[in-house]
Scaffold this active site. Sequence first.
Site, PDB file in Angstrom:
ATOM      1  N   LYS A   1       0.849  -1.172   0.000  1.00 17.58           N
ATOM      2  CA  LYS A   1       0.000   0.000   0.000  1.00 17.58           C
ATOM      3  C   LYS A   1       0.897   1.238   0.000  1.00 17.58           C
ATOM      4  O   LYS A   1       1.801   1.357   0.833  1.00 17.58           O
ATOM      5  CB  LYS A   1      -0.914   0.008   1.226  1.00 17.58           C
ATOM      6  CG  LYS A   1      -1.980  -1.068   1.219  1.00 17.58           C
ATOM      7  CD  LYS A   1      -3.048  -0.804   0.175  1.00 17.58           C
ATOM      8  CE  LYS A   1      -4.214  -1.771   0.301  1.00 17.58           C
ATOM      9  NZ  LYS A   1      -5.284  -1.487  -0.681  1.00 17.58           N
TER      10      LYS A   1
ATOM     11  N   ASP B   1      -0.170  -0.577  -4.676  1.00 16.12           N
ATOM     12  CA  ASP B   1      -1.546  -0.095  -4.718  1.00 16.12           C
ATOM     13  C   ASP B   1      -1.588   1.317  -4.143  1.00 16.12           C
ATOM     14  O   ASP B   1      -1.300   1.521  -2.970  1.00 16.12           O
ATOM     15  CB  ASP B   1      -2.448  -1.033  -3.907  1.00 16.12           C
ATOM     16  CG  ASP B   1      -3.916  -0.640  -3.967  1.00 16.12           C
ATOM     17  OD1 ASP B   1      -4.263   0.302  -4.707  1.00 16.12           O
ATOM     18  OD2 ASP B   1      -4.730  -1.275  -3.267  1.00 16.12           O
TER      19      ASP B   1
ATOM     20  N   GLU C   1      -1.627  -0.779  -9.070  1.00 11.26           N
ATOM     21  CA  GLU C   1      -3.081  -0.782  -8.897  1.00 11.26           C
ATOM     22  C   GLU C   1      -3.608   0.607  -8.565  1.00 11.26           C
ATOM     23  O   GLU C   1      -3.085   1.295  -7.700  1.00 11.26           O
ATOM     24  CB  GLU C   1      -3.464  -1.757  -7.780  1.00 11.26           C
ATOM     25  CG  GLU C   1      -4.961  -1.920  -7.596  1.00 11.26           C
ATOM     26  CD  GLU C   1      -5.313  -2.938  -6.523  1.00 11.26           C
ATOM     27  OE1 GLU C   1      -6.519  -3.105  -6.251  1.00 11.26           O
ATOM     28  OE2 GLU C   1      -4.389  -3.546  -5.944  1.00 11.26           O
TER      29      GLU C   1
ATOM     30  N   ASP D   1      -9.146  -0.634  -9.764  1.00 14.26           N
ATOM     31  CA  ASP D   1      -9.900  -1.141  -8.620  1.00 14.26           C
ATOM     32  C   ASP D   1     -11.097  -0.227  -8.390  1.00 14.26           C
ATOM     33  O   ASP D   1     -12.208  -0.503  -8.834  1.00 14.26           O
ATOM     34  CB  ASP D   1      -9.009  -1.225  -7.383  1.00 14.26           C
ATOM     35  CG  ASP D   1      -9.745  -1.707  -6.135  1.00 14.26           C
ATOM     36  OD1 ASP D   1     -10.943  -2.067  -6.247  1.00 14.26           O
ATOM     37  OD2 ASP D   1      -9.157  -1.709  -5.054  1.00 14.26           O
TER      38      ASP D   1
ATOM     39  N   LYS E   1     -14.063  -7.211  -6.935  1.00 12.32           N
ATOM     40  CA  LYS E   1     -14.334  -7.469  -5.520  1.00 12.32           C
ATOM     41  C   LYS E   1     -15.833  -7.679  -5.353  1.00 12.32           C
ATOM     42  O   LYS E   1     -16.636  -6.906  -5.882  1.00 12.32           O
ATOM     43  CB  LYS E   1     -13.871  -6.294  -4.651  1.00 12.32           C
ATOM     44  CG  LYS E   1     -12.369  -6.082  -4.641  1.00 12.32           C
ATOM     45  CD  LYS E   1     -11.997  -4.886  -3.785  1.00 12.32           C
ATOM     46  CE  LYS E   1     -10.488  -4.679  -3.737  1.00 12.32           C
ATOM     47  NZ  LYS E   1     -10.118  -3.461  -2.980  1.00 12.32           N
TER      48      LYS E   1
END
Length: 334
Positions: free
Chosen positions: A150, A176, A202, A225, A247
């Site tokens: 992250k 991400d 991402e 995403d 997701k």
Amino acid sequence: MTLKLSAHIEKRPLTQPFHITGYTFTESQMVVVTLEDGQWIGRGEGLGVYYKHDTPVTMLGQIEALRETIERGVTREQLLRLLPAGGARNAIDCALWDLEAKRRDQSVWQLADMPAPQPLLTTFTLSADEPSVMASQACELPDARAIKLKLTNDGRNAERVRAVRAARPSAWLMVDANQGFTREALRDALPAFVEAGVAVVEQPFPIGCENWLDGLNAPIPIAADESVQDHTDLHKLVGRVQVINIKLDKCGGLTEALAMAREARQLGFQLMVGNMGGTSWSMGPAFVLGSLCSVVDLDGPLYMLGDRTPAVSYADGRIWCPDAVWGGPVVAAA
């Protein structure tokens, strides 16, 4: 067919605060749905989409508003029309899949005409932090063969990636940004990402800024995403990203996720399955989808204090979901 619906909110603390761009999480909140049909019980879990204000409280309200319709025997296809994409529909849809598996004495993967499952290589996620802290955390995951970092918008992302790569020289890496980059920030960080062998970047840019991807010509595949919630978002990303992160909380359940995966493949995208956190009851249906995906990110239970029993297991960097956890012909233990 008459069903008995139960729905409630659960809160489970995380092992430590989890940092991403713009947010810090200390607990996981979810709506748990149970559907009973005589001796058969189906379970589903939804966490919602925090950045869309799709919270367990609002999800529970959506579910209760449809109680009579659900208990009269709603189908998964009807559910797609009754509720928008989001955590409430996800929880009910997954409970319906689980219930059908029990009734028909088959696994969900058989009902969905999917290949027999195998353990899936999954990423293990590092919370955004100081580069030295992230490197130390990477070393504390010796079984992880794939690591997701992250990142945030403070200009230290190249340092973070270099530190983790030095700590884990052979691990597969992705990063991400959770919408946290500007075009310039990504351009400045890309050389370090390439040098470190980052495989996927991402969601670098905010929702609504998908045009920033035009002409980017990044040397690393870009995954969407937050910019892709359900199948209606796919066409706007053709030619802009290479990977679609599906997701179940975003798209509203396994039914939509499988349809979305088919359409995304036809459009030429690679597939990724992710999670909003959650217990093994969230990982189970996502695990079914994972057999279609080249990138799997299903590590949610690892960051919570306590999971379901029985639970998914992690070994050699892979996740495995037995039928007894969710979606199998045998009634799962509570």
